[in-house]
Design a protein around this motif. Structure first.
Motif, PDB file in Angstrom:
ATOM      1  N   ARG A 137       0.810  -1.215   0.000  1.00 46.72           N
ATOM      2  CA  ARG A 137       0.000   0.000   0.000  1.00 46.72           C
ATOM      3  C   ARG A 137       0.844   1.266   0.000  1.00 46.72           C
ATOM      4  O   ARG A 137       0.447   2.277  -0.597  1.00 46.72           O
ATOM      5  CB  ARG A 137      -0.925   0.002   1.229  1.00 46.72           C
ATOM      6  CG  ARG A 137      -2.028   1.045   1.195  1.00 46.72           C
ATOM      7  CD  ARG A 137      -2.973   0.807   0.048  1.00 46.72           C
ATOM      8  NE  ARG A 137      -4.023   1.814  -0.039  1.00 46.72           N
ATOM      9  CZ  ARG A 137      -3.873   3.036  -0.516  1.00 46.72           C
ATOM     10  NH1 ARG A 137      -2.695   3.427  -0.939  1.00 46.72           N
ATOM     11  NH2 ARG A 137      -4.897   3.868  -0.578  1.00 46.72           N
ATOM     12  N   VAL A 138       1.993   1.253   0.652  1.00 44.06           N
ATOM     13  CA  VAL A 138       2.794   2.481   0.764  1.00 44.06           C
ATOM     14  C   VAL A 138       4.089   2.395  -0.039  1.00 44.06           C
ATOM     15  O   VAL A 138       4.995   3.201   0.161  1.00 44.06           O
ATOM     16  CB  VAL A 138       3.110   2.803   2.248  1.00 44.06           C
ATOM     17  CG1 VAL A 138       1.833   3.007   3.031  1.00 44.06           C
ATOM     18  CG2 VAL A 138       3.948   1.687   2.884  1.00 44.06           C
TER      19      VAL A 138
ATOM     20  N   TRP B 211      14.149  -7.609   7.997  1.00 43.22           N
ATOM     21  CA  TRP B 211      13.995  -8.547   9.107  1.00 43.22           C
ATOM     22  C   TRP B 211      13.770  -7.786  10.420  1.00 43.22           C
ATOM     23  O   TRP B 211      12.871  -8.118  11.198  1.00 43.22           O
ATOM     24  CB  TRP B 211      15.216  -9.444   9.205  1.00 43.22           C
ATOM     25  CG  TRP B 211      15.245 -10.306  10.438  1.00 43.22           C
ATOM     26  CD1 TRP B 211      15.778  -9.996  11.650  1.00 43.22           C
ATOM     27  CD2 TRP B 211      14.659 -11.608  10.598  1.00 43.22           C
ATOM     28  NE1 TRP B 211      15.593 -11.020  12.541  1.00 43.22           N
ATOM     29  CE2 TRP B 211      14.911 -12.020  11.923  1.00 43.22           C
ATOM     30  CE3 TRP B 211      13.978 -12.459   9.746  1.00 43.22           C
ATOM     31  CZ2 TRP B 211      14.489 -13.251  12.419  1.00 43.22           C
ATOM     32  CZ3 TRP B 211      13.562 -13.689  10.229  1.00 43.22           C
ATOM     33  CH2 TRP B 211      13.809 -14.077  11.549  1.00 43.22           C
ATOM     34  N   LEU B 212      14.599  -6.759  10.646  1.00 44.12           N
ATOM     35  CA  LEU B 212      14.463  -5.970  11.869  1.00 44.12           C
ATOM     36  C   LEU B 212      13.126  -5.228  11.903  1.00 44.12           C
ATOM     37  O   LEU B 212      12.490  -5.122  12.955  1.00 44.12           O
ATOM     38  CB  LEU B 212      15.626  -4.975  11.975  1.00 44.12           C
ATOM     39  CG  LEU B 212      17.016  -5.593  12.173  1.00 44.12           C
ATOM     40  CD1 LEU B 212      18.092  -4.517  12.121  1.00 44.12           C
ATOM     41  CD2 LEU B 212      17.087  -6.359  13.482  1.00 44.12           C
ATOM     42  N   ASN B 213      12.695  -4.717  10.750  1.00 47.65           N
ATOM     43  CA  ASN B 213      11.414  -4.016  10.681  1.00 47.65           C
ATOM     44  C   ASN B 213      10.252  -4.971  10.989  1.00 47.65           C
ATOM     45  O   ASN B 213       9.334  -4.633  11.745  1.00 47.65           O
ATOM     46  CB  ASN B 213      11.232  -3.416   9.285  1.00 47.65           C
ATOM     47  CG  ASN B 213       9.875  -2.756   9.118  1.00 47.65           C
ATOM     48  OD1 ASN B 213       9.570  -1.766   9.753  1.00 47.65           O
ATOM     49  ND2 ASN B 213       9.049  -3.322   8.238  1.00 47.65           N
TER      50      ASN B 213
ATOM     51  N   ILE C 170      19.500  -4.881   2.850  1.00 46.99           N
ATOM     52  CA  ILE C 170      18.052  -4.685   2.719  1.00 46.99           C
ATOM     53  C   ILE C 170      17.307  -5.817   3.407  1.00 46.99           C
ATOM     54  O   ILE C 170      16.290  -5.604   4.085  1.00 46.99           O
ATOM     55  CB  ILE C 170      17.656  -4.583   1.227  1.00 46.99           C
ATOM     56  CG1 ILE C 170      18.185  -3.259   0.659  1.00 46.99           C
ATOM     57  CG2 ILE C 170      16.137  -4.667   1.054  1.00 46.99           C
ATOM     58  CD1 ILE C 170      17.909  -3.060  -0.813  1.00 46.99           C
ATOM     59  N   LEU C 171      17.828  -7.050   3.247  1.00 47.76           N
ATOM     60  CA  LEU C 171      17.221  -8.192   3.933  1.00 47.76           C
ATOM     61  C   LEU C 171      17.285  -8.015   5.448  1.00 47.76           C
ATOM     62  O   LEU C 171      16.321  -8.304   6.165  1.00 47.76           O
ATOM     63  CB  LEU C 171      17.939  -9.484   3.526  1.00 47.76           C
ATOM     64  CG  LEU C 171      17.456 -10.781   4.177  1.00 47.76           C
ATOM     65  CD1 LEU C 171      16.020 -11.079   3.755  1.00 47.76           C
ATOM     66  CD2 LEU C 171      18.371 -11.946   3.821  1.00 47.76           C
ATOM     67  N   LEU C 172      18.420  -7.509   5.938  1.00 49.46           N
ATOM     68  CA  LEU C 172      18.595  -7.305   7.379  1.00 49.46           C
ATOM     69  C   LEU C 172      17.615  -6.260   7.918  1.00 49.46           C
ATOM     70  O   LEU C 172      16.961  -6.482   8.943  1.00 49.46           O
ATOM     71  CB  LEU C 172      20.032  -6.879   7.667  1.00 49.46           C
ATOM     72  CG  LEU C 172      20.356  -6.556   9.136  1.00 49.46           C
ATOM     73  CD1 LEU C 172      20.141  -7.775  10.018  1.00 49.46           C
ATOM     74  CD2 LEU C 172      21.789  -6.034   9.264  1.00 49.46           C
TER      75      LEU C 172
ATOM     76  N   GLN D 250       6.406   3.298   5.454  1.00 44.90           N
ATOM     77  CA  GLN D 250       6.697   4.555   4.762  1.00 44.90           C
ATOM     78  C   GLN D 250       8.180   4.899   4.916  1.00 44.90           C
ATOM     79  O   GLN D 250       8.863   5.247   3.946  1.00 44.90           O
ATOM     80  CB  GLN D 250       5.838   5.685   5.353  1.00 44.90           C
ATOM     81  CG  GLN D 250       4.350   5.546   5.098  1.00 44.90           C
ATOM     82  CD  GLN D 250       3.841   6.392   3.952  1.00 44.90           C
ATOM     83  OE1 GLN D 250       4.618   6.885   3.154  1.00 44.90           O
ATOM     84  NE2 GLN D 250       2.538   6.535   3.862  1.00 44.90           N
ATOM     85  N   VAL D 251       8.681   4.820   6.153  1.00 39.34           N
ATOM     86  CA  VAL D 251      10.080   5.153   6.417  1.00 39.34           C
ATOM     87  C   VAL D 251      11.018   4.115   5.796  1.00 39.34           C
ATOM     88  O   VAL D 251      12.042   4.469   5.194  1.00 39.34           O
ATOM     89  CB  VAL D 251      10.327   5.261   7.941  1.00 39.34           C
ATOM     90  CG1 VAL D 251      11.816   5.472   8.231  1.00 39.34           C
ATOM     91  CG2 VAL D 251       9.509   6.406   8.534  1.00 39.34           C
ATOM     92  N   LEU D 252      10.653   2.833   5.919  1.00 46.72           N
ATOM     93  CA  LEU D 252      11.509   1.768   5.387  1.00 46.72           C
ATOM     94  C   LEU D 252      11.703   1.908   3.883  1.00 46.72           C
ATOM     95  O   LEU D 252      12.835   1.893   3.380  1.00 46.72           O
ATOM     96  CB  LEU D 252      10.893   0.402   5.705  1.00 46.72           C
ATOM     97  CG  LEU D 252      11.593  -0.812   5.085  1.00 46.72           C
ATOM     98  CD1 LEU D 252      12.962  -1.031   5.704  1.00 46.72           C
ATOM     99  CD2 LEU D 252      10.737  -2.064   5.234  1.00 46.72           C
ATOM    100  N   GLN D 253      10.588   2.061   3.149  1.00 49.07           N
ATOM    101  CA  GLN D 253      10.661   2.057   1.689  1.00 49.07           C
ATOM    102  C   GLN D 253      10.955   3.431   1.089  1.00 49.07           C
ATOM    103  O   GLN D 253      11.414   3.518  -0.050  1.00 49.07           O
ATOM    104  CB  GLN D 253       9.348   1.518   1.106  1.00 49.07           C
ATOM    105  CG  GLN D 253       9.099   0.071   1.499  1.00 49.07           C
ATOM    106  CD  GLN D 253       7.795  -0.483   0.949  1.00 49.07           C
ATOM    107  OE1 GLN D 253       7.770  -1.516   0.312  1.00 49.07           O
ATOM    108  NE2 GLN D 253       6.696   0.202   1.198  1.00 49.07           N
ATOM    109  N   GLY D 254      10.713   4.477   1.882  1.00 46.63           N
ATOM    110  CA  GLY D 254      10.956   5.811   1.360  1.00 46.63           C
ATOM    111  C   GLY D 254      12.267   6.427   1.785  1.00 46.63           C
ATOM    112  O   GLY D 254      12.780   7.330   1.108  1.00 46.63           O
TER     113      GLY D 254
END
Length: 281
Positions: free
Chosen positions: A105-106, A258-260, A253-255, A228-232
C-alpha cells in the motif's frame, strides 16, 4: 408445420439460454477482470519505481512469517509455543497478510508507461491518476521524489497527506486479515475439540471482533509509519550508499526488513497483551 414451429422454439430457447449464460459469465468475470487489471497495473507501477519490488515481495512474505514466529518465541518462550498455539497460529497468519499489504500500500509508484514512448497506448492507458485524499492528489509514499507521472514534485502538504491516505485501506485490511487469521484458528480449535475432546487449552477464547479492530488500528498507524520510512528513506539510502557493492546491498536490505518485521511483531504482541486481548487460563 408444427415440427418446424417446435424446432424454431427450441432454437430460440437455446439461443436465449446461451445468451443468459454468456451474460452471466461476463457479469461474473467483469469484477474479477477489473480487480486483476488493478493489481497488474499497481504491480507494474511499483516495479517501475523499484525494479527489485518482486524480490522484496517474496522476501517480505517469508520474513513476515519468520519474524512473527521469532517474536512469539521471544515473548512467550519455547516451552509456551505449543500450549499457546491458539494465539501463535492466528498471529502468524495475520502477520503474513497484514505486513505484505502494508508494504504494497505504501510502496513507491511511478507510471510504468511514462518512460516508454514506443508503445502506442489508448487514452485510458495514458491517463495517470495519483491516489486521492479528498480532492488532494498525494503520492503513495511520503518520501518518494515524484508523483505518479515521474515529473511533478510533491508539496509538503501532499507528503503529509500520503501519511493519512492509506490509513483507512490499511485499517480495513487489518480488520479483514485478523478476522481471517483468527477465524481460521477458531475453526481449527473447534475441529481439535471434536477430535480431541479431552484436550484442555491453556488459553482463553479470544474476542475476534476486538482483535480485528486492534489489528486494523495497528496497521493504520504503526505499520503505515514503519513501511513509509523503510521504503521511502532507509532502503533508498542503502541503495545510494552501496550502489557499487551489489553483493552487500541485498543483504543489508534483507537485514533491515527482518528488523522491521521483528519490531512490528513484538509491538503487535505487546499491544495485544497490554489491552488484554490474549489471556491465559
Amino acid at each position: 408445420m408444427r415440427s418446424r414451429i417446435r424446432r424454431s422454439h427450441t432454437c430460440f430457447l437455446s439461443i436465449l439460454i446461451f445468451s443468459i449464460l454468456l451474460c452471466s459469465s461476463a457479469a461474473l468475470q467483469s469484477p474479477i477482470a477489473r480487480i486483476t487489471n488493478q493489481v497488474k497495473t499497481g504491480y507494474n507501477r511499483r516495479v517501475a519505481a523499484d525494479p527489485s519490488f518482486a524480490a522484496k515481495s517474496v522476501t517480505e512474505v517469508i520474513l513476515a512469517a519468520g519474524t512473527q514466529l521469532a517474536a512469539e518465541w521471544n515473548r512467550r518462550g519455547a516451552s509456551r509455543l505449543l500450549p499457546e498455539i491458539d494465539f501463535v497460529l492466528p498471529g502468524v497468519l495475520t502477520a503474513v497478510f497484514g505486513k505484505y499489504y502494508s508494504m504494497w500500500r505504501v510502496a513507491k509508484t511511478i507510471d510504468d508507461q511514462s518512460s516508454s514512448s514506443k508503445k502506442p497506448v489508448s487514452s485510458e492507458a495514458t491517463e495517470v491518476k495519483d491516489q486521492m485524499l479528498f480532492k488532494l492528489a498525494v503520492p503513495t509514499n511520503a518520501f518518494q521524489r515524484c508523483m505518479l507521472d515521474g515529473v511533478t514534485k510533491p508539496t509538503p502538504i501532499q507528503r503529509a497527506g500520503s501519511m493519512i491516505a492509506p490509513m483507512f485501506p490499511l485499517f480495513r485490511a487489518g480488520v479483514i486479515s485478523s478476522a481471517v487469521g483468527y477465524g481460521i484458528a477458531a475453526l481449527l480449535i473447534a475441529l481439535r475439540s471434536v477430535m480431541l475432546p479431552s484436550y484442555v487449552p491453556a488459553t482463553q477464547s479470544m474476542n475476534i471482533l476486538h482483535a480485528s479492530l486492534y489489528t486494523g488500528c495497528f496497521m493504520a498507524i504503526v505499520s503505515n509509519v514503519r513501511y513509509q520510512v523503510l521504503q521511502g528513506v532507509v532502503e533508498p539510502l542503502i541503495e545510494y550508499l552501496f550502489q557499487n557493492l551489489k553483493a552487500i546491498r541485498p543483504l543489508l536490505i534483507l537485514l533491515v526488513r527482518w528488523l522491521n518485521g521483528l519490531l512490528g511483531s513484538v509491538l503487535a504482541i505487546s499491544g495485544m497483551r497490554f489491552f488484554g486481548l490474549q489471556k491465559l487460563k
